[in-house]
Write a protein that holds these residues in place. Sequence first.
Motif, short mmCIF file in Angstrom:
data_model
loop_
_atom_site.label_atom_id
_atom_site.label_comp_id
_atom_site.label_asym_id
_atom_site.label_seq_id
_atom_site.Cartn_x
_atom_site.Cartn_y
_atom_site.Cartn_z
N SER A 296 42.97 47.29 44.18
CA SER A 296 44.08 46.45 44.59
C SER A 296 44.94 47.19 45.60
N THR A 297 45.88 46.47 46.20
CA THR A 297 46.84 47.06 47.12
C THR A 297 48.24 46.67 46.69
N VAL A 298 49.25 47.30 47.30
CA VAL A 298 50.63 46.98 46.96
C VAL A 298 51.15 45.90 47.91
N ALA A 299 52.09 45.09 47.39
CA ALA A 299 52.55 43.94 48.15
C ALA A 299 53.71 44.25 49.09
N SER A 300 54.40 45.38 48.89
CA SER A 300 55.55 45.69 49.72
C SER A 300 55.84 47.18 49.68
N ASP A 301 56.65 47.64 50.60
CA ASP A 301 57.04 49.05 50.62
C ASP A 301 57.83 49.43 49.38
N ASN A 302 58.61 48.49 48.86
CA ASN A 302 59.41 48.78 47.69
C ASN A 302 58.53 48.97 46.45
N ILE A 303 57.50 48.14 46.32
CA ILE A 303 56.56 48.32 45.22
C ILE A 303 55.77 49.60 45.41
N ARG A 304 55.43 49.92 46.66
CA ARG A 304 54.72 51.17 46.94
C ARG A 304 55.53 52.38 46.48
N ASP A 305 56.84 52.31 46.60
CA ASP A 305 57.68 53.42 46.17
C ASP A 305 57.53 53.67 44.66
N ILE A 306 57.44 52.58 43.90
CA ILE A 306 57.23 52.72 42.46
C ILE A 306 55.86 53.32 42.18
N VAL A 307 54.84 52.78 42.84
CA VAL A 307 53.47 53.28 42.66
C VAL A 307 53.38 54.76 43.03
N ASP A 308 54.02 55.15 44.12
CA ASP A 308 53.95 56.54 44.57
C ASP A 308 54.58 57.50 43.56
N ARG A 309 55.57 57.03 42.81
CA ARG A 309 56.22 57.90 41.83
C ARG A 309 55.38 58.04 40.55
N ILE A 310 54.45 57.13 40.36
CA ILE A 310 53.54 57.20 39.21
C ILE A 310 52.21 57.83 39.59
N ARG A 311 51.91 57.84 40.89
CA ARG A 311 50.59 58.19 41.41
C ARG A 311 50.07 59.55 40.91
N SER A 312 50.88 60.60 40.99
CA SER A 312 50.37 61.95 40.69
C SER A 312 49.89 62.08 39.26
N SER A 313 50.67 61.58 38.30
CA SER A 313 50.26 61.70 36.90
C SER A 313 49.07 60.80 36.61
N ALA A 314 49.02 59.61 37.22
CA ALA A 314 47.90 58.71 37.00
C ALA A 314 46.61 59.28 37.63
N GLN A 315 46.73 59.91 38.79
CA GLN A 315 45.57 60.50 39.45
C GLN A 315 44.97 61.61 38.59
N THR A 316 45.82 62.42 37.98
CA THR A 316 45.34 63.48 37.10
C THR A 316 44.57 62.91 35.92
N VAL A 317 45.08 61.83 35.35
CA VAL A 317 44.40 61.19 34.22
C VAL A 317 43.03 60.68 34.64
N LEU A 318 42.92 60.08 35.82
CA LEU A 318 41.64 59.57 36.30
C LEU A 318 40.65 60.70 36.54
N GLU A 319 41.14 61.82 37.04
CA GLU A 319 40.26 62.95 37.33
C GLU A 319 39.78 63.63 36.04
N VAL A 320 40.71 63.86 35.12
CA VAL A 320 40.37 64.55 33.87
C VAL A 320 39.56 63.63 32.95
N GLY A 321 39.92 62.35 32.93
CA GLY A 321 39.26 61.42 32.02
C GLY A 321 38.39 60.42 32.74
N LYS A 322 37.66 60.88 33.73
CA LYS A 322 36.85 59.96 34.54
C LYS A 322 35.78 59.24 33.74
N ASP A 323 35.38 59.82 32.60
CA ASP A 323 34.36 59.18 31.77
C ASP A 323 34.96 58.32 30.66
#
Length: 208
Positions: free
Chosen positions: A113-140
């Motif tokens: 999916s993609t984000v609908a606006s720059d304001n929503i992207r700001d929220i996503v960007d603040r969650i991104r780093s911790s979520a990315q780590t979870v996807l990498e560590v728990g990819k299975d």
Amino acid sequence: MRRLLAGNERYKNDTRSVTALASQLQRGGLAAGQSPFAIVLCCSDSRAPAEILFDQGLGDLFVIRVAGNIVAPSGIGSAEFAAATYGTRLVVVMGHSSCGAVTATLGVLRGESTVASDNIRDIVDRIRSSAQTVLEVGKDHSPERQLRDAIRANVRNAVDHLRHGSRILEDMVNSGQLVIVGAVYDITTGHVDFLDVPAELREALPAA
């Protein structure tokens, strides 16, 4: 913490305290000032209102609500204001199950999916780093497990940000004037699970 734990227990058991129910009668007295006993930074989700799930009344909680319970400058400033002005000694960063903001972030990271606006992207960007780590560590892991882990990781990231991203809050924590903890609310069971509570505080709490 005891007041929050007891309130959540009442909420889970579908009971309310008389004090919380009658708090609206205190409107006149509260007009002169407030002294909230806890600061709660939580998600804007309509299913996770802190005052209700902790069974508290008017004037009890200083609540900061924003999608994804993210830590942005305005949220930090709000917590600083309450802690410094009212002497509130506990900050709780509370996420919740089935969080839409974390779900959206995982969708973006997976390329679904993609984000609908720059304001929503700001929220996503603040969650991104911790979520990315979870996807990498728990990819299975299953998507459900990844979401659960990402919600908790996002809470822990926000707690760390508050503890170390504000000189005022960090000084208060280091001097023993303030405790900052995480929590996750299960919207199905009603239970709030506290995370990373300092050992000395956990020892003073009733056994779960």
